[in-house]
Enzyme design. Structure first.
Site, PDB file in Angstrom:
ATOM      1  N   THR A 283      -8.316   9.766   0.156  1.00  0.00           N
ATOM      2  CA  THR A 283      -8.645  10.500  -1.074  1.00  0.00           C
ATOM      3  C   THR A 283      -7.485  10.613  -2.032  1.00  0.00           C
ATOM      4  O   THR A 283      -7.674  11.019  -3.170  1.00  0.00           O
ATOM      5  CB  THR A 283      -9.145  11.915  -0.723  1.00  0.00           C
ATOM      6  OG1 THR A 283      -8.155  12.577   0.081  1.00  0.00           O
ATOM      7  CG2 THR A 283     -10.448  11.835   0.061  1.00  0.00           C
TER       8      THR A 283
ATOM      9  N   THR B  65      -0.670  -3.528  11.529  1.00  0.00           N
ATOM     10  CA  THR B  65      -1.156  -3.385  10.160  1.00  0.00           C
ATOM     11  C   THR B  65      -0.441  -4.287   9.169  1.00  0.00           C
ATOM     12  O   THR B  65      -0.662  -4.217   7.990  1.00  0.00           O
ATOM     13  CB  THR B  65      -0.995  -1.942   9.680  1.00  0.00           C
ATOM     14  OG1 THR B  65      -1.797  -1.756   8.517  1.00  0.00           O
ATOM     15  CG2 THR B  65       0.413  -1.621   9.339  1.00  0.00           C
TER      16      THR B  65
ATOM     17  N   THR C 218       0.863  -1.190   0.000  1.00  0.00           N
ATOM     18  CA  THR C 218       0.000   0.000   0.000  1.00  0.00           C
ATOM     19  C   THR C 218       0.897   1.236   0.000  1.00  0.00           C
ATOM     20  O   THR C 218       1.342   1.682  -1.042  1.00  0.00           O
ATOM     21  CB  THR C 218      -0.970  -0.011   1.195  1.00  0.00           C
ATOM     22  OG1 THR C 218      -0.247  -0.252   2.405  1.00  0.00           O
ATOM     23  CG2 THR C 218      -2.018  -1.094   1.015  1.00  0.00           C
TER      24      THR C 218
ATOM     25  N   LYS D 258       3.864  -6.750   3.959  1.00  0.00           N
ATOM     26  CA  LYS D 258       3.595  -5.349   3.725  1.00  0.00           C
ATOM     27  C   LYS D 258       3.327  -4.711   5.085  1.00  0.00           C
ATOM     28  O   LYS D 258       2.873  -5.359   6.029  1.00  0.00           O
ATOM     29  CB  LYS D 258       2.410  -5.137   2.769  1.00  0.00           C
ATOM     30  CG  LYS D 258       1.060  -5.604   3.259  1.00  0.00           C
ATOM     31  CD  LYS D 258       0.303  -4.676   4.187  1.00  0.00           C
ATOM     32  CE  LYS D 258       0.188  -3.278   3.627  1.00  0.00           C
ATOM     33  NZ  LYS D 258      -0.515  -2.389   4.633  1.00  0.00           N
TER      34      LYS D 258
ATOM     35  N   ASN E  66      -1.042  10.517   5.850  1.00  0.00           N
ATOM     36  CA  ASN E  66      -2.299  10.115   6.487  1.00  0.00           C
ATOM     37  C   ASN E  66      -3.360  11.213   6.458  1.00  0.00           C
ATOM     38  O   ASN E  66      -4.526  10.955   6.762  1.00  0.00           O
ATOM     39  CB  ASN E  66      -2.039   9.638   7.912  1.00  0.00           C
ATOM     40  CG  ASN E  66      -1.403   8.261   7.933  1.00  0.00           C
ATOM     41  OD1 ASN E  66      -2.061   7.272   7.699  1.00  0.00           O
ATOM     42  ND2 ASN E  66      -0.098   8.222   8.168  1.00  0.00           N
TER      43      ASN E  66
ATOM     44  N   GLU F 282       5.584   4.817   7.627  1.00  0.00           N
ATOM     45  CA  GLU F 282       5.136   5.933   6.791  1.00  0.00           C
ATOM     46  C   GLU F 282       5.889   7.219   7.134  1.00  0.00           C
ATOM     47  O   GLU F 282       5.856   7.699   8.266  1.00  0.00           O
ATOM     48  CB  GLU F 282       3.627   6.134   6.957  1.00  0.00           C
ATOM     49  CG  GLU F 282       2.835   5.058   6.243  1.00  0.00           C
ATOM     50  CD  GLU F 282       1.348   5.185   6.418  1.00  0.00           C
ATOM     51  OE1 GLU F 282       0.611   4.589   5.606  1.00  0.00           O
ATOM     52  OE2 GLU F 282       0.909   5.852   7.376  1.00  0.00           O
TER      53      GLU F 282
END
Length: 405
Positions: free
Chosen positions: A405, A188, A151, A177, A400, A274
């Site tokens: 979107t 996650t 992702t 992942k 995040n 991230e």
């Protein structure tokens, strides 16, 4: 002793994989569907997220693994298939389509999904592209499959190890992942492991849970435990070793090899958090018991204040002591030493729970490296633990802020 080798999920004998773009993700250059397949039936084991909200694929996979058997894993990215009214139906249909294409029973398929929560998921992309996914299965397809489950990951996490059992060369391959929404207790992360070792499903389940507790469950990126996490392992026995049916010497060798590959994957998941610019490793030694050592290590790498300090190259050791102090365990804070380490060098910042003075300019240089070790000596016993995390950067908020979107 296990040694790292090339390739990944397809390194063990009898495993093939594939990865394609089926249309779940809008970006056609990114693969969003992966398949792992064993030529023969496997013993299987899995661990799952502890979040009370669980993705529909977890419910289906749990049901399919009641007999401890499986032969294939299908996973999509781009949509978590979580909090959908027809989620279980979609996950079940994914398995049925895959089983028909592979000429297997649906119960022999493990299913997983990752991506946005609460978005409707259509079965159409799977129905349209299942034949392509199966046709592209190959012994060289591991990297494509690894790409298909990513992702916000910035690089692939795929590894393999080789080792000897009963004079037979054995292998474990793995891919995972995980980048954000990662917190201890099988967060996650999606992780898939394969092996050609012959081991009973009961012993496989035991070893998987033991190793996950000391590796994947010691990773935290942002303190959020995801809804879709699972680790699944398939073992097909094609290496030809005597079947491992008890916790004997062969079990110990297998466990050590599994620990090696899971540790490597865990480190890289933390490193690719991230927006991260640094891998943080917290090593705790001389704790009064293992659970206390684990809690201390996880508390430090989960602290947002400390993680922000590491991004800013600020040796704010008080935040380390603060994180140690509020974890749920009993110990004497006045015994604890803290040392910061990196490729640049090593620097004590706290002795017996108090500051010891250090060169701030040297600290900035030490913390400018991309891997930082926080070494904590509790001086209260023989227990030890290691946890992995990353720094907290501006980019984490950017990623995040518009993830959906």
């Amino acid at each position: 002793m296990a040694k790292l080798c090339e390739n990944g999920i397809c390194t063990p004998k009898g495993f093939q994989a594939s990865g394609i773009h089926c249309g779940i993700r809008k970006n056609r250059t990114k693969k969003d569907l992966a398949l792992i397949y064993s030529e023969v039936p496997c013993n299987a084991a899995a661990t799952y997220t502890l979040n009370k909200v669980k993705g529909a694929p977890i419910a289906v996979t749990k049901q399919h693994l009641q007999d401890g058997k499986a032969q294939a894993i299908i996973c999509n990215s781009g949509n978590a298939n979580t909090c959908n009214a027809n989620g279980v139906e979609i996950a079940t249909q994914m398995c049925a389509l895959c089983a028909d294409a592979l000429q297997l029973a649906s119960e022999d398929i493990i299913v997983a999904s990752t991506g946005v929560i609460g978005e409707p998921l259509s079965i159409d992309p799977f129905a349209t592209h299942m034949e392509e996914l199966v046709t592209k299965l190959s012994y060289e397809g591991g990297s494509d499959a690894c790409e298909g489950i990513m992702t916000t990951d910035t690089f692939k996490k795929e590894f393999a190890v080789s080792f000897l059992l009963d004079g037979k060369e054995c292998h474990i391959g793995g891919m995972a992942k995980g980048s954000g929404m990662i917190h201890p207790n099988m967060a996650t992360m999606l992780a898939f492991l394969t092996s050609d070792v012959a081991i009973s499903s009961e012993m496989l389940d035991e070893v998987v849970h033991e190793v996950v507790n000391d590796t994947f469950n010691m990773v935290s990126v942002d303190g959020d435990t995801s809804t879709n996490d699972m680790l699944c392992m398939l073992a097909n026995g094609l290496a030809g070793n005597e079947v491992i049916q008890e916790k004997d010497a062969a079990y110990a060798v297998f466990k050590d090899a599994l620990m090696d590959i899971c540790t490597e994957i865990s480190r890289h998941i933390a490193k690719d958090g991230e927006g991260a610019s640094k891998l943080l490793t917290c090593q705790v030694v001389h704790g009064n018991d293992t659970m206390t050592a684990k809690k201390v290590a996880k508390s430090v790498i989960t602290s947002s204040l400390f993680k922000a300090a590491m991004f800013g190259k600020d040796a704010n050791w008080g935040r380390i002591l603060c994180a140690i102090g509020y974890c749920d365990a009993q110990f004497d804070i006045n015994c604890i030493d803290v040392t910061l380490q990196s490729a640049y060098g090593s620097m004590p910042v706290c002795v017996n729970g108090a500051g010891c003075g250090f060169d701030e300019e040297r600290a900035v240089k030490l913390l400018s490296e991309d891997e930082i070790i926080i070494f904590i000596d509790m001086k209260q016993g023989d227990a030890k633990a290691t946890a992995w995390g990353c720094d907290l950067t501006y980019d984490y908020v950017k990623i995040n802020g518009d993830y959906r979107t």
